[in-house]
Scaffold this motif. Structure first.
Motif, PDB file in Angstrom:
ATOM      1  N   LEU A 247       0.925  -1.018  -0.210  1.00 11.35           N
ATOM      2  CA  LEU A 247      -0.324  -0.263  -0.127  1.00 11.35           C
ATOM      3  C   LEU A 247       0.802   1.411  -0.316  1.00 11.35           C
ATOM      4  O   LEU A 247       0.557   2.125   0.141  1.00 11.35           O
ATOM      5  CB  LEU A 247      -0.603   0.052   1.006  1.00 11.35           C
ATOM      6  N   SER A 248       2.331   0.859  -0.144  1.00 13.63           N
ATOM      7  CA  SER A 248       2.770   2.031   0.749  1.00 13.63           C
ATOM      8  C   SER A 248       3.456   2.909  -0.964  1.00 13.63           C
ATOM      9  O   SER A 248       4.389   3.902  -0.780  1.00 13.63           O
ATOM     10  CB  SER A 248       3.719   2.071   1.670  1.00 13.63           C
TER      11      SER A 248
ATOM     12  N   ILE C 131      12.023   8.611   2.820  1.00 15.05           N
ATOM     13  CA  ILE C 131      12.121   8.363   3.901  1.00 15.05           C
ATOM     14  C   ILE C 131      11.085   7.460   4.214  1.00 15.05           C
ATOM     15  O   ILE C 131      11.116   6.754   4.851  1.00 15.05           O
ATOM     16  CB  ILE C 131      12.311   9.910   5.039  1.00 15.05           C
ATOM     17  N   THR C 133       8.891   5.446   3.170  1.00 15.38           N
ATOM     18  CA  THR C 133       8.154   3.525   2.197  1.00 15.38           C
ATOM     19  C   THR C 133       8.972   2.987   3.423  1.00 15.38           C
ATOM     20  O   THR C 133       9.649   3.261   4.088  1.00 15.38           O
ATOM     21  CB  THR C 133       8.838   3.832   1.026  1.00 15.38           C
ATOM     22  N   ASP C 134       8.181   1.972   3.345  1.00 17.05           N
ATOM     23  CA  ASP C 134       9.109   0.734   4.828  1.00 17.05           C
ATOM     24  C   ASP C 134      10.295   0.237   4.244  1.00 17.05           C
ATOM     25  O   ASP C 134      10.609  -0.302   5.076  1.00 17.05           O
ATOM     26  CB  ASP C 134       8.081  -0.898   3.799  1.00 17.05           C
ATOM     27  N   LYS C 135      10.766   0.223   3.254  1.00 14.69           N
ATOM     28  CA  LYS C 135      12.024   0.394   2.839  1.00 14.69           C
ATOM     29  C   LYS C 135      13.268   2.015   2.641  1.00 14.69           C
ATOM     30  O   LYS C 135      14.152   1.638   2.642  1.00 14.69           O
ATOM     31  CB  LYS C 135      12.694  -0.382   1.671  1.00 14.69           C
ATOM     32  N   VAL C 137      14.229   5.064   4.545  1.00 15.99           N
ATOM     33  CA  VAL C 137      15.187   5.925   5.265  1.00 15.99           C
ATOM     34  C   VAL C 137      14.956   5.579   7.007  1.00 15.99           C
ATOM     35  O   VAL C 137      15.651   5.325   7.637  1.00 15.99           O
ATOM     36  CB  VAL C 137      15.476   7.359   4.926  1.00 15.99           C
ATOM     37  N   ASN C 140      15.271   2.675   8.202  1.00 14.85           N
ATOM     38  CA  ASN C 140      16.541   1.618   8.118  1.00 14.85           C
ATOM     39  C   ASN C 140      16.881   2.082   9.490  1.00 14.85           C
ATOM     40  O   ASN C 140      17.670   1.265  10.207  1.00 14.85           O
ATOM     41  CB  ASN C 140      17.209   2.180   6.775  1.00 14.85           C
ATOM     42  N   SER C 153       4.775   0.894   8.597  1.00 15.34           N
ATOM     43  CA  SER C 153       4.456   1.227   7.149  1.00 15.34           C
ATOM     44  C   SER C 153       3.791   2.359   7.455  1.00 15.34           C
ATOM     45  O   SER C 153       2.656   2.541   7.241  1.00 15.34           O
ATOM     46  CB  SER C 153       3.562  -0.432   6.276  1.00 15.34           C
ATOM     47  N   LEU C 155       3.552   4.393   5.370  1.00 15.83           N
ATOM     48  CA  LEU C 155       1.984   5.151   4.597  1.00 15.83           C
ATOM     49  C   LEU C 155       0.796   4.449   3.688  1.00 15.83           C
ATOM     50  O   LEU C 155       0.209   4.559   3.133  1.00 15.83           O
ATOM     51  CB  LEU C 155       2.660   5.567   2.916  1.00 15.83           C
ATOM     52  N   GLY C 156       1.423   2.669   4.479  1.00 17.71           N
ATOM     53  CA  GLY C 156       0.706   2.281   3.937  1.00 17.71           C
ATOM     54  C   GLY C 156      -0.798   1.344   4.529  1.00 17.71           C
ATOM     55  O   GLY C 156      -1.553   0.634   4.782  1.00 17.71           O
TER      56      GLY C 156
END
Lengths: 421, 280, 296
Positions: A247-248, C131, C133-135, C137, C140, C153, C155-156
């Protein structure tokens, strides 16, 4: 050889028509005609591609000058609507919302002769018996792009039934790769392709006219066959088959993610076949059905349209027809956008990806049943009401986020009712 | 021991805390800048790392790429912004001066009507605006974009200038008037030159808004008229490129001109923020 | 121009015509006429593509007010606006107090603080997407710091995405209000503050008795900008989340564009626009009244 001859014949007919048309023009045939052509650019199909195509056509028609205009983003239909609403519609258009535009009286129809030599089903996209759209290509919509290395490493083959797909996903996950890559983020349109594929096999496979019946309120999204497709999606979701950031990430980020080789399958429109990777060679298969009978969903790609307000309807039509049959353009679109040509005699140019070649093989295999992809977002009688696909994407986001099938299908029916008022 | 107030002295502790706070605050800016000078591979693999190797490739690529056509677009955007800002400052200052010096029921109603304009979201106006400009026959021209921007930002300008002019003693006008100057003469020769801080505030705000707007140029200019830099950036983002280095470079190139403008006008801008407002 | 500047006296109407009319005329063309048209469209079942539609009275208004998506977007925008007010005023004031020294380093820091305010929403959202998203900055960094349990997540999931959009919208506002408050602080006559410290007032008392009352104009400027910006906000959502997931970060401004253009419901979109505008006007009038009372 036969194909080439046929293409030659088409060219000859076009040339004769061109002569006839210019012959019809009054006294001064050298009078310059200026036409504007609204199209798109992408990293795959650049300005240079269009400039070359337009130069080819101008060379054939010395009295025509074509001004190239470009849409600002991939929402070409949205921009076309805004141009129509603000009275700025160019003469020739690439991809507009057909029914809305016909209702507004914004388009001129083509003539039957314009379709000679184009492999488009007779009457395709006709509105009240008139054809306003001239397609120049076809896409698989959607296909399941896959990473053969991920399947090999997990010791599974390419699935031919849905159960095999479920088992393969489990084996791939156990082997440390993510079975499915999905995306959404700011590109909500990119959310839908896995479910689209499932609906194509489970709903359209047995009833290709399902969306037309939905428009007539004869079927609904809460009918068992549609719910079954949704439940398959939920089954895959609950098995943890999706990337956790589905979703992201947006579509660009999904392209980059796909190229890493960490994912086994990427359901996407045919253009996904143009995405390359340094670590593996992607292939494509169509979503497996329950009993293994293959079904291939395809759509006829964006079409060329003529504005009703053009000052030069004859010339505009002539240019559109010439564009639709332009070999050099179709080759670029095949190589870079994985679009299959609608004219004969095109061989895949060097550099065409393996996934595109795989797809072309499926597409040309007459033993595979083809259905028109779900949901129809381009045009035609089975097109969902304006704005519905946006609600559909939103509802899929909720589904990915853990929503139930029941809530999902209810949201789709509600949105359909609101938007078709 | 009493607390001594001394604005010219800062303790080492204050230096440390202030630098740390702003560094934390500006971290995303740092990311945007370093990624401009990194290769695409490194951005994907290590978005937070320092450039290794350092490359100007992205910036050069953006500036020279005929697809994005940046140098003429920057020039065009600068000209549009300059025209809009000049008109907004001039018309806003004139109207603001008029309102400040003619306090009556009518000017108060006028002021309220203008304040309504401050509250209108631009999206609300877009659809009917295109209809209005169609009626005037200027859709798809720079005039359409400039008129809509000027008209939209005049209320803000009037608000700032009228507050500012009220802080200028009326005696100045009156002494000019004794010298025989009319209201126009006293405005242009005496008042307007004094409003430099207010003009700088308006110029910065309006430049930022006009420069960064990508919706109005897309629609009002149409596809046949050269577009603005942010509309161009929006187009680049819309192309789903995974070439993140080029995108960062595009953003960098599109943002630097505003930064230069801010640095140039900073001093006046900051005094303009308060000179008018201390009087309420 | 020379005629305007001549010593010849103009009467009131002429003065108005020269000083006032040009600005008012452009304002009328760009705002008043379109606004009137928008009100008219909101009463029609308006088709954007044909510029026509039958009169339907207040139906569009009823449809908007009974649309749950409108209310959830309005709710989200309200929370966002309240956050902007708090973050800009509290964060901005604290940073301004910290930076309130006439030294070169502090001026430099002030400039850096203002930079996010001049960036477009598109640029802001793009930077933050790397910055968040799941992967990205943030996750991390959390991983490297051994705080993996805080990874999410950003944004998710609906709640995290709402928090992200709100936080990012507030980010430039803090730097903006820092500069406004600094300007306010530096316009306070230093004799007042020196007198207070000579009288033995501590920093807290000085702040409450002198500094804060004199910062009211800054408070007014910052609050006005935040309310107007907050209610109108759309670009961070548009570029970062597309209003998702599942509509969680949808804002009324985003919906207006979507209903008007994508869904061909221009009447509905205009009704929504007029309702949104009425809300902003209402807040402005209330805010203006409160501030006017205080100044008395």
């Amino acid at each position: 050889m036969y194909r080439l001859r046929k293409a030659g014949a088409v060219a000859a007919v076009t040339a004769v028509m061109a002569l006839a048309l210019s012959g019809c023009a009054p006294a001064a045939p050298a009078e310059e005609v200026k036409l504007s052509f609204l199209t798109y650019t992408s990293p795959n199909v650049t300005k240079e591609t269009w400039e070359k195509a337009v130069a080819d056509i101008e060379a054939e028609n010395p009295n025509i000058k074509i001004e190239l205009l470009y849409t600002p983003d991939l929402d070409r239909q949205g921009y076309a609507k805004q141009l129509l609403a603000s009275g700025q519609l160019p003469d020739i258009l690439w991809d507009v919302p057909l029914t809305d535009f016909v209702d507004a009286g914004a388009l001129l129809p083509y003539e039957a002769s314009d379709f000679e030599g184009l492999n488009i089903p007779a009457g395709f996209n006709a509105v009240d018996g008139k054809q306003y759209s001239l397609a120049n290509g076809t896409f698989i919509y959607p296909g399941v792009f896959y990473n053969p290395d991920a399947f090999d490493a997990a010791g599974v083959g390419v699935p031919t039934t849905f159960d095999e797909l479920v088992d393969a996903a489990a084996a791939i996950k156990a082997n440390g790769k993510t079975p499915f890559l999905l995306s959404s983020g700011s590109d909500t349109w990119s959310t839908e392709f896995l479910l689209n594929a499932l609906v194509c096999t489970d709903v359209l496979g047995s009833n290709p006219d399902w969306l037309i019946q939905r428009k007539a309120d004869k079927v609904s999204f809460s009918d068992p066959e549609f719910v079954k497709a949704v439940n398959k999606f939920v089954e895959l979701r609950d098995a943890g088959s999706f990337n956790s950031d589905a979703l992201s990430i947006n579509y660009s980020q999904a392209n980059a993610a796909w190229a890493t080789g960490d994912y086994a399958m990427w359901p996407m429109g045919g253009w996904g076949g143009g995405v390359k990777s340094d670590v593996f060679t992607p292939g494509v298969f169509s979503m497996p059905t329950d009993d293994g009978t293959p079904i291939l969903p395809t759509v006829i790609g964006p079409s060329l349209y003529i504005s009703a307000t053009t000052a030069h309807p004859e010339e505009a039509r002539k240019v559109a027809v010439a564009l639709a049959g332009l070999t050099s353009l179709q080759e670029v679109q095949m190589k870079n956008d994985a679009q299959f040509p609608v004219i004969d005699g095109i061989t895949p140019p060097e550099g065409t990806t393996q996934a595109t070649l795989d797809g072309l093989k499926l597409y040309e295999d007459k033993s595979i049943k083809q259905v028109y992809g779900f949901p129809n977002t381009l045009s035609g009688d089975d097109m969902a009401p304006s704005g519905w696909t946006g609600e559909y994407d939103k509802a899929i986001q909720a589904l990915i986020g853990g929503g139930s099938s029941a809530d999902f299908v209810k949201a789709l029916d509600d949105a359909w009712a609101t938007l078709s008022k | 021991m009493t607390h001594r107030y001394d604005p010219d002295h800062a303790s080492p502790m204050r230096y440390i805390v202030a630098i740390a706070a702003i560094a934390a605050y500006a971290l995303p800016l740092y990311l945007a800048i370093i990624n401009t000078f990194k290769t695409n591979e490194q951005i994907i693999a290590d978005p937070g790392g320092a450039p290794a190797p350092f490359t100007m490739g992205n910036v050069i690529n953006v500036l020279t790429n005929p697809e994005s056509d940046i140098p003429p677009t920057l020039l065009r955007t600068s000209l549009i912004t300059l025209t809009v800002v000049t008109l907004v400052v001039l018309l806003g200052a004139m109207l603001g001066y008029y309102v400040a010096r003619h306090d009556s029921a009518a000017t108060r109603v006028l002021m309220l009507t203008l304040l309504l304009g401050l509250a209108v979201p631009a999206q609300v106006l877009l659809i009917p605006l295109t209809q209005t400009f169609r009626g005037l026959g200027i859709m798809g021209t720079y005039a359409a974009l400039i008129i809509s921007d000027v008209g939209f930002f005049v209320p803000f300008s009037v608000l700032i200038f009228s507050r500012f002019v009220r802080s200028i003693p009326k005696e100045l006008d009156e002494s000019a008037s004794i010298d025989g100057a009319g209201p126009l003469r006293s405005f242009f020769l005496i008042i307007f030159p004094l409003t430099r801080p207010a003009a700088a505030s308006v110029a910065i705000f309006v430049s930022v808004w006009v420069w960064n707007d990508f919706v109005n140029p897309l629609i009002l200019l149409g596809p046949a008229t050269g577009t603005t830099i942010m509309a161009g950036l929006y187009r680049t983002l819309g192309q789903y490129t995974s070439d993140f280095g080029t995108t960062f470079a595009y953003m960098f190139v599109a943002s630097v001109p505003l930064l230069i403008l801010f640095l140039a006008l900073q001093r006046s801008f900051i005094s303009g923020l308060t000179s008018g407002s201390t009087k309420g | 121009m020379s005629k305007f500047l001549s010593r010849q006296r103009l009467n009131g109407a002429q003065t108005f015509a020269v000083l006032g009319l040009p600005g008012i005329a452009l304002y009328a063309v760009a705002v008043i006429i379109p606004l009137t048209l928008a009100i008219r469209y909101s009463l029609l079942d308006f088709n954007l593509l044909t510029s026509k539609g039958p009169f339907v009275g207040l139906d569009n208004y009823r449809d908007v007010l009974t649309d749950p998506d409108f209310w959830s977007a309005l709710g989200f925008t309200s929370v966002l606006t309240v956050y902007l007010l708090l973050a800009a005023n509290i964060g901005g004031l604290l940073l301004a107090l910290l930076l309130n020294r006439r030294r070169r380093v502090f001026n430099g820091l002030r400039t850096i603080a203002f930079v996010p305010s001049i960036l477009s929403g598109v640029v802001l959202a793009y930077i933050w997407s790397t910055i968040l998203t799941d992967k990205g900055v943030l996750n991390n960094t959390l991983g490297l710091l051994g705080l993996a349990e805080l990874q999410t997540s950003w944004l998710g999931t609906p709640l995290a995405a709402q928090a992200s959009v709100i936080f990012i919208s507030g980010w430039p506002s803090i730097g903006f209000s820092t500069v406004v408050y600094l300007a306010g602080l530096q316009s306070i006559p230093s004799e007042l503050l020196e007198a207070a410290s000579v009288d033995g007032a501590g920093p807290v008392r000085t702040f409450r008795a002198i500094t804060w009352p004199l910062l009211q104009p800054s408070l007014f400027v910052v609050s006005t900008m935040m309310i107007i910006g907050g209610v109108k906000s759309y670009d961070v959502s548009a570029v970062l989340t597309g209003g998702g997931p599942a509509g969680a970060t949808d804002t009324p401004a985003l919906q207006i564009l979507r209903h008007g253009f994508e869904e061909n419901r221009a009447g509905f979109a205009n009704a929504q626009a007029i309702i949104l505008l009425s809300i902003i006007v209402l807040i402005s009038v209330v805010g203006y009244t409160i501030s006017a009372k205080r100044e008395k």
